[in-house]
Design a protein around this motif. Structure first.
Motif, PDB file in Angstrom:
ATOM      1  N   ALA A  91       0.828  -1.206   0.000  1.00 47.97           N
ATOM      2  CA  ALA A  91       0.000   0.000   0.000  1.00 47.97           C
ATOM      3  C   ALA A  91       0.865   1.259   0.000  1.00 47.97           C
ATOM      4  CB  ALA A  91      -0.930  -0.002   1.210  1.00 47.97           C
ATOM      5  N   LEU A  92       1.962   1.250   0.769  1.00 48.30           N
ATOM      6  CA  LEU A  92       2.864   2.394   0.797  1.00 48.30           C
ATOM      7  C   LEU A  92       3.532   2.600  -0.553  1.00 48.30           C
ATOM      8  CD1 LEU A  92       4.593   2.100   4.294  1.00 48.30           C
ATOM      9  CD2 LEU A  92       3.158   3.979   3.494  1.00 48.30           C
ATOM     10  N   ALA A  93       3.895   1.491  -1.198  1.00 47.91           N
ATOM     11  CA  ALA A  93       4.553   1.589  -2.499  1.00 47.91           C
ATOM     12  C   ALA A  93       3.609   2.181  -3.550  1.00 47.91           C
ATOM     13  CB  ALA A  93       5.046   0.221  -2.945  1.00 47.91           C
ATOM     14  N   ARG A  94       2.321   1.849  -3.465  1.00 48.09           N
ATOM     15  CA  ARG A  94       1.361   2.297  -4.471  1.00 48.09           C
ATOM     16  C   ARG A  94       0.735   3.646  -4.147  1.00 48.09           C
ATOM     17  NH1 ARG A  94      -3.076  -1.555  -6.734  1.00 48.09           N
ATOM     18  NH2 ARG A  94      -3.203   0.305  -8.031  1.00 48.09           N
ATOM     19  N   ARG A  95       0.459   3.889  -2.876  1.00 47.59           N
ATOM     20  CA  ARG A  95      -0.334   5.070  -2.497  1.00 47.59           C
ATOM     21  C   ARG A  95       0.296   5.774  -1.299  1.00 47.59           C
ATOM     22  NH1 ARG A  95      -5.583   3.936  -4.108  1.00 47.59           N
ATOM     23  NH2 ARG A  95      -6.135   6.033  -3.385  1.00 47.59           N
ATOM     24  N   ARG A  96       1.570   6.067  -1.348  1.00 43.37           N
ATOM     25  CA  ARG A  96       2.271   6.580  -0.185  1.00 43.37           C
ATOM     26  C   ARG A  96       1.651   7.877   0.350  1.00 43.37           C
ATOM     27  NH1 ARG A  96       7.161   5.741   2.147  1.00 43.37           N
ATOM     28  NH2 ARG A  96       8.031   7.470   3.342  1.00 43.37           N
ATOM     29  N   ARG A  97       1.309   8.800  -0.543  1.00 44.48           N
ATOM     30  CA  ARG A  97       0.808  10.099  -0.090  1.00 44.48           C
ATOM     31  C   ARG A  97      -0.514   9.958   0.658  1.00 44.48           C
ATOM     32  NH1 ARG A  97       0.615  14.732  -4.483  1.00 44.48           N
ATOM     33  NH2 ARG A  97       2.850  14.292  -4.286  1.00 44.48           N
ATOM     34  N   GLU A  98      -1.442   9.151   0.089  1.00 44.66           N
ATOM     35  CA  GLU A  98      -2.742   8.975   0.733  1.00 44.66           C
ATOM     36  C   GLU A  98      -2.625   8.219   2.047  1.00 44.66           C
ATOM     37  OE1 GLU A  98      -2.019   8.369  -2.351  1.00 44.66           O
ATOM     38  OE2 GLU A  98      -3.583   9.021  -3.739  1.00 44.66           O
ATOM     39  N   VAL A  99      -1.767   7.200   2.054  1.00 45.53           N
ATOM     40  CA  VAL A  99      -1.642   6.363   3.247  1.00 45.53           C
ATOM     41  C   VAL A  99      -1.002   7.129   4.391  1.00 45.53           C
ATOM     42  CG1 VAL A  99      -0.508   4.312   4.204  1.00 45.53           C
ATOM     43  CG2 VAL A  99      -1.594   4.195   1.950  1.00 45.53           C
ATOM     44  N   VAL A 100       0.022   7.940   4.076  1.00 46.78           N
ATOM     45  CA  VAL A 100       0.765   8.628   5.130  1.00 46.78           C
ATOM     46  C   VAL A 100       0.038   9.879   5.614  1.00 46.78           C
ATOM     47  CG1 VAL A 100       2.893   9.875   5.672  1.00 46.78           C
ATOM     48  CG2 VAL A 100       2.988   7.751   4.349  1.00 46.78           C
ATOM     49  N   GLY A 101      -0.494  10.675   4.691  1.00 47.91           N
ATOM     50  CA  GLY A 101      -1.001  11.969   5.112  1.00 47.91           C
ATOM     51  C   GLY A 101      -2.463  12.245   4.872  1.00 47.91           C
ATOM     52  N   GLY A 102      -3.154  11.387   4.135  1.00 50.13           N
ATOM     53  CA  GLY A 102      -4.512  11.731   3.735  1.00 50.13           C
ATOM     54  C   GLY A 102      -5.591  10.871   4.334  1.00 50.13           C
ATOM     55  N   VAL A 103      -5.332  10.273   5.493  1.00 47.51           N
ATOM     56  CA  VAL A 103      -6.298   9.372   6.110  1.00 47.51           C
ATOM     57  C   VAL A 103      -7.053  10.097   7.218  1.00 47.51           C
ATOM     58  CG1 VAL A 103      -6.628   7.154   7.255  1.00 47.51           C
ATOM     59  CG2 VAL A 103      -4.743   7.458   5.641  1.00 47.51           C
ATOM     60  N   SER A 104      -8.387  10.049   7.168  1.00 52.27           N
ATOM     61  CA  SER A 104      -9.168  10.645   8.244  1.00 52.27           C
ATOM     62  C   SER A 104      -9.039   9.794   9.508  1.00 52.27           C
ATOM     63  CB  SER A 104     -10.640  10.752   7.843  1.00 52.27           C
ATOM     64  OG  SER A 104     -11.232   9.461   7.775  1.00 52.27           O
ATOM     65  N   ARG A 105      -9.299  10.421  10.629  1.00 50.13           N
ATOM     66  CA  ARG A 105      -9.192   9.721  11.916  1.00 50.13           C
ATOM     67  C   ARG A 105     -10.160   8.539  11.974  1.00 50.13           C
ATOM     68  NH1 ARG A 105      -7.327  10.776  17.053  1.00 50.13           N
ATOM     69  NH2 ARG A 105      -8.512   9.883  18.768  1.00 50.13           N
ATOM     70  N   ARG A 106     -11.377   8.732  11.438  1.00 53.45           N
ATOM     71  CA  ARG A 106     -12.377   7.663  11.472  1.00 53.45           C
ATOM     72  C   ARG A 106     -11.916   6.455  10.658  1.00 53.45           C
ATOM     73  NH1 ARG A 106     -16.118   5.601   8.319  1.00 53.45           N
ATOM     74  NH2 ARG A 106     -15.676   7.100   6.662  1.00 53.45           N
ATOM     75  N   VAL A 107     -11.416   6.714   9.455  1.00 56.79           N
ATOM     76  CA  VAL A 107     -10.948   5.619   8.602  1.00 56.79           C
ATOM     77  C   VAL A 107      -9.730   4.937   9.229  1.00 56.79           C
ATOM     78  CG1 VAL A 107      -9.906   5.068   6.362  1.00 56.79           C
ATOM     79  CG2 VAL A 107     -11.886   6.588   6.479  1.00 56.79           C
ATOM     80  N   LEU A 108      -8.834   5.736   9.796  1.00 60.20           N
ATOM     81  CA  LEU A 108      -7.640   5.177  10.433  1.00 60.20           C
ATOM     82  C   LEU A 108      -8.020   4.222  11.562  1.00 60.20           C
ATOM     83  CD1 LEU A 108      -4.556   5.109  10.897  1.00 60.20           C
ATOM     84  CD2 LEU A 108      -4.827   7.122  12.355  1.00 60.20           C
ATOM     85  N   LEU A 109      -8.890   4.688  12.461  1.00 60.84           N
ATOM     86  CA  LEU A 109      -9.279   3.849  13.590  1.00 60.84           C
ATOM     87  C   LEU A 109     -10.064   2.621  13.136  1.00 60.84           C
ATOM     88  CD1 LEU A 109     -10.317   6.588  16.200  1.00 60.84           C
ATOM     89  CD2 LEU A 109      -8.213   5.228  16.143  1.00 60.84           C
ATOM     90  N   SER A 110     -10.930   2.798  12.136  1.00 68.19           N
ATOM     91  CA  SER A 110     -11.719   1.670  11.635  1.00 68.19           C
ATOM     92  C   SER A 110     -10.817   0.600  11.042  1.00 68.19           C
ATOM     93  CB  SER A 110     -12.717   2.154  10.579  1.00 68.19           C
ATOM     94  OG  SER A 110     -13.656   3.037  11.138  1.00 68.19           O
ATOM     95  N   GLY A 111      -9.857   1.010  10.209  1.00 69.30           N
ATOM     96  CA  GLY A 111      -8.971   0.043   9.565  1.00 69.30           C
ATOM     97  C   GLY A 111      -8.102  -0.699  10.564  1.00 69.30           C
ATOM     98  N   VAL A 112      -7.536   0.027  11.523  1.00 70.93           N
ATOM     99  CA  VAL A 112      -6.676  -0.607  12.527  1.00 70.93           C
ATOM    100  C   VAL A 112      -7.491  -1.558  13.407  1.00 70.93           C
ATOM    101  CG1 VAL A 112      -5.220  -0.172  14.544  1.00 70.93           C
ATOM    102  CG2 VAL A 112      -4.972   1.246  12.497  1.00 70.93           C
ATOM    103  N   ALA A 113      -8.722  -1.138  13.774  1.00 68.80           N
ATOM    104  CA  ALA A 113      -9.588  -2.019  14.573  1.00 68.80           C
ATOM    105  C   ALA A 113      -9.927  -3.290  13.809  1.00 68.80           C
ATOM    106  CB  ALA A 113     -10.869  -1.279  14.959  1.00 68.80           C
ATOM    107  N   ALA A 114     -10.183  -3.155  12.499  1.00 69.09           N
ATOM    108  CA  ALA A 114     -10.467  -4.332  11.686  1.00 69.09           C
ATOM    109  C   ALA A 114      -9.278  -5.288  11.673  1.00 69.09           C
ATOM    110  CB  ALA A 114     -10.822  -3.912  10.260  1.00 69.09           C
ATOM    111  N   GLY A 115      -8.071  -4.743  11.613  1.00 73.41           N
ATOM    112  CA  GLY A 115      -6.882  -5.594  11.652  1.00 73.41           C
ATOM    113  C   GLY A 115      -6.759  -6.355  12.959  1.00 73.41           C
ATOM    114  N   ALA A 116      -7.037  -5.674  14.078  1.00 75.93           N
ATOM    115  CA  ALA A 116      -6.988  -6.344  15.381  1.00 75.93           C
ATOM    116  C   ALA A 116      -8.033  -7.458  15.455  1.00 75.93           C
ATOM    117  CB  ALA A 116      -7.207  -5.327  16.496  1.00 75.93           C
ATOM    118  N   LEU A 117      -9.236  -7.180  14.936  1.00 79.19           N
ATOM    119  CA  LEU A 117     -10.297  -8.192  14.938  1.00 79.19           C
ATOM    120  C   LEU A 117      -9.932  -9.379  14.057  1.00 79.19           C
ATOM    121  CD1 LEU A 117     -13.480  -5.922  14.744  1.00 79.19           C
ATOM    122  CD2 LEU A 117     -12.720  -7.285  16.709  1.00 79.19           C
TER     123      LEU A 117
END
Length: 293
Positions: A203-229
């Motif tokens: 994901a970093l190789a393909r979409r570095r700018r969006e992944v590093v700086g363009g993620v909303s807090r809601r999407v960030l927390l949702s994605g990380v929570a999904a990974g933990a689950l």
């Protein structure tokens, strides 16, 4: 050898895994950018896997060929799953991807693990698979009169079936590997750590700018929570595979599609309808058959 009925604690653990699995897949589907979604899920998985690796026993050497093979298969699984959610509705591609695997696992477990399900369990696997097929292809859209429900597109169909085959492959490989590991905690920790490093890197190789700086807090927390689950869901399955036969566990785990159908109806406003009611009944009957001694 004939596989016996699953113990109650194993059955409950796999059902809990099914609910958890449907939940994290629904979160993944809800994030429209699938590259970003699975990159964040990988980060969440790593966060949970690291303590398991640090504090869990190191897996025995005999399991490592299986573990590394599973990592390779899981990477393809994640890439295919992203395509599923890009091409099709959650309520169709999710049960199709999950429903392809139980029959294949039954064959693979017989060939590679010497597990031959008893007749009621074979019937249970078949009934569960039929229920999943009804969930994908049957019925009509709620409120649409006599108009048949549209099926998944050809691209979604191919991606979902291919995903199901990878599920069957890693289920069998991990079922054999975790039994040789000496520690299901250590095995799941190393598996999820090594597997989860790949997708965020991609994901970093393909979409570095969006992944590093363009993620909303809601999407960030949702994605990380999904990974933990996702770690919790598969960890429960791996623990169960050390205490029960692979085929009935694989079929029981796919009750997640029923929970997925409920989530699709409540969250994504996809119609439940008669087909999903019929599928639910079939899956429940199949689960009962799976637990007949």
């Amino acid at each position: 050898m004939h596989a016996s009925a699953l113990p109650l604690n194993v059955t409950l653990a796999v059902l809990a895994a099914a609910v958890t699995h449907a939940t994290w897949n629904a979160i993944a589907h809800g994030i429209k950018d699938q590259v970003l979604a699975f990159g964040l899920i990988g980060v969440g998985s790593i966060a949970v896997a690291v303590p398991l690796v640090i504090f869990g026993p190191f897996p025995l050497s005999a399991c490592w060929p299986y573990l590394l093979g599973s990592v390779f298969i899981h990477v393809f699984y994640n890439l295919l799953l992203m395509r599923c959610y890009r091409y099709g509705d959650f309520g169709q591609v999710y049960p199709l991807a999950r429903g392809t695997s139980p029959l294949v696992v039954t064959v693979l477990a017989a060939v590679f693990a010497g597990e031959r399900p008893a007749p009621p369990q074979v019937a249970g696997v078949l009934v569960v698979s039929c229920g999943l097929a009804v969930l994908v292809f049957g019925g009509r859209r709620a409120g649409s009169g006599s108009r048949p429900e549209s099926g998944p597109s050809r691209a979604a169909l191919i991606a979902a079936v291919a995903t199901g085959l990878t599920i069957a492959a890693y289920t069998t490989v991990d079922g054999l590997g975790v039994r040789l590991s000496g520690s299901s905690v250590g095995y799941i920790g190393w598996l999820m750590l090594l597997e989860s490093l790949c997708v965020p890197a991609w994901a970093l190789a393909r979409r570095r700018r969006e992944v590093v700086g363009g993620v909303s807090r809601r999407v960030l927390l949702s994605g990380v929570a999904a990974g933990a689950l996702s770690v919790l869901a598969y960890g429960l399955v791996l623990w169960a595979q050390t205490r029960g036969a692979l085929a009935p566990i694989a079929a029981l785990r796919e009750t997640s599609v029923i929970f997925g159908a409920i989530i699709a109806t409540v969250v994504f406003r996809e119609p439940f309808g008669r087909s999903r009611i019929a599928a639910t009944v079939l899956v429940v009957i199949g689960v009962v058959l799976l637990n007949v001694a």
